[in-house]
Design a protein around this motif. Structure first.
Motif, PDB file in Angstrom:
ATOM      1  N   SER A  24       0.808  -1.215   0.000  1.00 44.53           N
ATOM      2  CA  SER A  24       0.000   0.000   0.000  1.00 44.53           C
ATOM      3  C   SER A  24       0.842   1.266   0.000  1.00 44.53           C
ATOM      4  O   SER A  24       0.312   2.373  -0.043  1.00 44.53           O
ATOM      5  CB  SER A  24      -0.928   0.003   1.214  1.00 44.53           C
ATOM      6  OG  SER A  24      -0.173   0.004   2.412  1.00 44.53           O
ATOM      7  N   LEU A  25       2.153   1.114   0.066  1.00 43.54           N
ATOM      8  CA  LEU A  25       3.030   2.278   0.075  1.00 43.54           C
ATOM      9  C   LEU A  25       3.108   2.894  -1.316  1.00 43.54           C
ATOM     10  O   LEU A  25       3.022   2.199  -2.316  1.00 43.54           O
ATOM     11  CB  LEU A  25       4.435   1.885   0.539  1.00 43.54           C
ATOM     12  CG  LEU A  25       4.565   1.224   1.912  1.00 43.54           C
ATOM     13  CD1 LEU A  25       6.029   0.965   2.238  1.00 43.54           C
ATOM     14  CD2 LEU A  25       3.902   2.052   2.992  1.00 43.54           C
ATOM     15  N   SER A  26       3.281   4.206  -1.348  1.00 41.76           N
ATOM     16  CA  SER A  26       3.400   4.884  -2.641  1.00 41.76           C
ATOM     17  C   SER A  26       4.269   6.124  -2.507  1.00 41.76           C
ATOM     18  O   SER A  26       4.396   6.697  -1.412  1.00 41.76           O
ATOM     19  CB  SER A  26       2.025   5.277  -3.183  1.00 41.76           C
ATOM     20  OG  SER A  26       1.415   6.258  -2.356  1.00 41.76           O
ATOM     21  N   GLU A  31       0.854  13.547  -1.325  1.00 41.95           N
ATOM     22  CA  GLU A  31       0.832  14.609  -2.327  1.00 41.95           C
ATOM     23  C   GLU A  31      -0.301  15.602  -2.097  1.00 41.95           C
ATOM     24  O   GLU A  31      -0.124  16.818  -2.264  1.00 41.95           O
ATOM     25  CB  GLU A  31       0.715  13.998  -3.723  1.00 41.95           C
ATOM     26  CG  GLU A  31       0.766  15.038  -4.839  1.00 41.95           C
ATOM     27  CD  GLU A  31       0.754  14.405  -6.220  1.00 41.95           C
ATOM     28  OE1 GLU A  31       0.817  15.153  -7.202  1.00 41.95           O
ATOM     29  OE2 GLU A  31       0.671  13.161  -6.310  1.00 41.95           O
ATOM     30  N   LYS A  32      -1.452  15.091  -1.698  1.00 46.09           N
ATOM     31  CA  LYS A  32      -2.608  15.967  -1.481  1.00 46.09           C
ATOM     32  C   LYS A  32      -2.825  16.292  -0.005  1.00 46.09           C
ATOM     33  O   LYS A  32      -3.318  17.373   0.328  1.00 46.09           O
ATOM     34  CB  LYS A  32      -3.869  15.317  -2.055  1.00 46.09           C
ATOM     35  CG  LYS A  32      -3.829  15.154  -3.565  1.00 46.09           C
ATOM     36  CD  LYS A  32      -5.126  14.538  -4.084  1.00 46.09           C
ATOM     37  CE  LYS A  32      -5.093  14.397  -5.601  1.00 46.09           C
ATOM     38  NZ  LYS A  32      -6.345  13.774  -6.119  1.00 46.09           N
ATOM     39  N   THR A  33      -2.495  15.377   0.874  1.00 42.34           N
ATOM     40  CA  THR A  33      -2.807  15.564   2.294  1.00 42.34           C
ATOM     41  C   THR A  33      -1.720  16.291   3.075  1.00 42.34           C
ATOM     42  O   THR A  33      -1.990  16.931   4.099  1.00 42.34           O
ATOM     43  CB  THR A  33      -3.059  14.206   2.971  1.00 42.34           C
ATOM     44  OG1 THR A  33      -1.909  13.367   2.777  1.00 42.34           O
ATOM     45  CG2 THR A  33      -4.287  13.531   2.387  1.00 42.34           C
ATOM     46  N   GLY A  36       4.215  18.973   1.877  1.00 39.59           N
ATOM     47  CA  GLY A  36       5.533  19.407   2.334  1.00 39.59           C
ATOM     48  C   GLY A  36       6.198  18.462   3.308  1.00 39.59           C
ATOM     49  O   GLY A  36       7.221  18.808   3.922  1.00 39.59           O
ATOM     50  N   ALA A  37       5.661  17.255   3.444  1.00 34.75           N
ATOM     51  CA  ALA A  37       6.159  16.328   4.465  1.00 34.75           C
ATOM     52  C   ALA A  37       7.646  16.028   4.316  1.00 34.75           C
ATOM     53  O   ALA A  37       8.402  16.088   5.300  1.00 34.75           O
ATOM     54  CB  ALA A  37       5.354  15.035   4.418  1.00 34.75           C
ATOM     55  N   ASP A  38       8.089  15.690   3.122  1.00 31.67           N
ATOM     56  CA  ASP A  38       9.500  15.349   2.906  1.00 31.67           C
ATOM     57  C   ASP A  38      10.411  16.498   3.326  1.00 31.67           C
ATOM     58  O   ASP A  38      11.426  16.296   4.010  1.00 31.67           O
ATOM     59  CB  ASP A  38       9.750  15.023   1.430  1.00 31.67           C
ATOM     60  CG  ASP A  38       9.367  13.604   1.070  1.00 31.67           C
ATOM     61  OD1 ASP A  38       8.275  13.165   1.473  1.00 31.67           O
ATOM     62  OD2 ASP A  38      10.161  12.933   0.381  1.00 31.67           O
ATOM     63  N   PHE A  39      10.052  17.690   2.929  1.00 30.88           N
ATOM     64  CA  PHE A  39      10.892  18.860   3.208  1.00 30.88           C
ATOM     65  C   PHE A  39      10.975  19.130   4.703  1.00 30.88           C
ATOM     66  O   PHE A  39      12.048  19.469   5.228  1.00 30.88           O
ATOM     67  CB  PHE A  39      10.340  20.092   2.489  1.00 30.88           C
ATOM     68  CG  PHE A  39      11.066  21.353   2.844  1.00 30.88           C
ATOM     69  CD1 PHE A  39      12.343  21.612   2.343  1.00 30.88           C
ATOM     70  CD2 PHE A  39      10.489  22.282   3.705  1.00 30.88           C
ATOM     71  CE1 PHE A  39      13.022  22.775   2.687  1.00 30.88           C
ATOM     72  CE2 PHE A  39      11.165  23.442   4.052  1.00 30.88           C
ATOM     73  CZ  PHE A  39      12.426  23.684   3.539  1.00 30.88           C
ATOM     74  N   ILE A  40       9.864  18.990   5.403  1.00 26.40           N
ATOM     75  CA  ILE A  40       9.842  19.249   6.849  1.00 26.40           C
ATOM     76  C   ILE A  40      10.757  18.281   7.580  1.00 26.40           C
ATOM     77  O   ILE A  40      11.509  18.667   8.485  1.00 26.40           O
ATOM     78  CB  ILE A  40       8.398  19.172   7.379  1.00 26.40           C
ATOM     79  CG1 ILE A  40       7.599  20.394   6.886  1.00 26.40           C
ATOM     80  CG2 ILE A  40       8.370  19.095   8.904  1.00 26.40           C
ATOM     81  CD1 ILE A  40       6.115  20.340   7.185  1.00 26.40           C
ATOM     82  N   PRO A 142       9.086   5.381  -0.546  1.00 23.22           N
ATOM     83  CA  PRO A 142       7.661   5.027  -0.553  1.00 23.22           C
ATOM     84  C   PRO A 142       7.076   5.329   0.824  1.00 23.22           C
ATOM     85  O   PRO A 142       7.709   5.073   1.849  1.00 23.22           O
ATOM     86  CB  PRO A 142       7.664   3.522  -0.838  1.00 23.22           C
ATOM     87  CG  PRO A 142       8.991   3.263  -1.493  1.00 23.22           C
ATOM     88  CD  PRO A 142       9.943   4.215  -0.847  1.00 23.22           C
ATOM     89  N   LYS A 143       5.859   5.861   0.860  1.00 23.23           N
ATOM     90  CA  LYS A 143       5.253   6.287   2.122  1.00 23.23           C
ATOM     91  C   LYS A 143       3.863   5.683   2.290  1.00 23.23           C
ATOM     92  O   LYS A 143       3.288   5.163   1.353  1.00 23.23           O
ATOM     93  CB  LYS A 143       5.195   7.819   2.160  1.00 23.23           C
ATOM     94  CG  LYS A 143       6.583   8.474   2.153  1.00 23.23           C
ATOM     95  CD  LYS A 143       6.532   9.958   1.920  1.00 23.23           C
ATOM     96  CE  LYS A 143       6.282  10.308   0.456  1.00 23.23           C
ATOM     97  NZ  LYS A 143       7.440  10.022  -0.404  1.00 23.23           N
TER      98      LYS A 143
END
Length: 318
Positions: A24-26, A31-33, A36-40, A142-143
């Motif tokens: 289920s990882l992608s 992207e929508k929710t 900025g998660a990666d950057f934070i 993948p997240k």
């Protein structure tokens, strides 16, 4: 008392029941929710590593130790509560540090997109950033992992030991769906960090009735380690760097193994099986080959899932 083999067998059954490769990882999970998660996460890791050069190695080790128990579910981050002693307080994890980095990232993410990003995903991203900041390769993580609700120090006995031989290493990795290729590539994470004397003490003194020093260890290297780790050592943090460039992600680890300067028995054991031996030679001669293999194996390992919720606080279940 149950034998180690019986305990391992029982734990293998548990693993098969709770772990899965995360289908289920992608790559675009947030992207929508929470775009900025990666950057934070990257910002939090960079800030910490700037102040303390040991942070990257700590985050990489933390992620590995997390994934090898109940999957990459951030159970390593949970605090002990009441009568339950959590993984982080198990003997193999007592030297882990830099949990605050995950806390800092989680705090900012909860302000930006509350209840969305799992602690397990934060740790997986932080491990990637740790490699990049150390001069290693990057990759898209993948997240979509969930956080676990169970953390038991008693289960940390199942982590691969520094004293493991090649058969024990192969069994430990295969129980988690990881191959010999993954074993050799992921062992390269030992290019970063520091090890306490207790992790290799048995190799440098009273190794066996026939030999004071492990015959698979370079004698001059063993002598230098004995100087760092004297008998009845009272220096709390005495030990040795994992390789000659402990804050740089490179392939020196494999070159040192070929010189019989692997710090752990489990490092040197990679030469004792034809396939793993060949891979050590391959990675020692090509940093690019090592980088490619390491990325593939990290994605594979970090895709072992097993959690159930999105924690609001990485140190406690909801």
């Amino acid at each position: 008392m149950a034998s180690f083999a019986v305990l391992f067998s029982h734990f293998a059954i548990l693993l098969l029941s709770v772990l899965s490769l995360g289908s289920s990882l992608s790559l675009d999970y947030y992207e929508k929710t929470c775009p900025g998660a990666d950057f934070i996460v990257t910002k939090a890791v960079r800030a910490a590593a700037y102040k303390d050069k040991t942070v990257p190695a700590a985050l990489l080790r933390m992620h590995f130790h997390d994934c090898f128990i109940r999957g990459c579910d951030a159970s390593i981050l949970l605090n002990s509560v009441g009568n339950n002693i959590a993984e982080k307080d198990g003997p193999p994890n007592l030297s882990l540090h830099s949990f605050f980095v995950i806390d800092n990232a989680k705090k900012e993410l909860e302000s930006y997109c509350p209840g969305v990003v799992s602690c397990a995903d934060i740790l997986a991203l932080a491990a990637r950033d740790a490699i990049v900041l150390s001069g290693g390769p990057t990759w898209d993580v993948p997240k979509g992992r969930k956080d676990g609700r169970i953390s038991k120090a008693s289960e940390t006995i199942q982590l691969p030991s520094p004293s493991f031989n090649i058969s024990q290493l192969q069994q430990s990795f295969s129980q988690r769906g990881l191959s010999l290729d993954d074993l050799v590539a992921l062992s390269g994470g030992h290019t970063l960090g520091f090890a306490h004397c207790s992790s290799f003490q048995g190799r440098i003194r009273n190794f066996s009735p026939a030999s004071n020093v492990d015959p698979e260890m370079n004698p001059s290297f063993a002598a230098s380690l004995r100087n760092m780790c004297p008998v009845n050592n009272k220096v709390k943090n005495a030990g040795s760097n994992m390789d000659t460039s402990p804050t740089t992600f490179d392939n020196n680890y494999y070159r040192l193994i070929l010189q019989k300067k692997g710090l752990f028995s489990s490092d040197q054991a990679l030469l004792n099986f034809p396939k793993t031996n060949n891979l050590v030679y391959k990675f020692a001669s090509s940093k690019e080959a090592f980088n490619r293999a390491f990325v593939n194996s990290m994605i594979k390992m970090s895709s072992i899932t097993g959690g159930q919720e999105i924690r609001k606080n990485c140190r406690a279940v909801n």
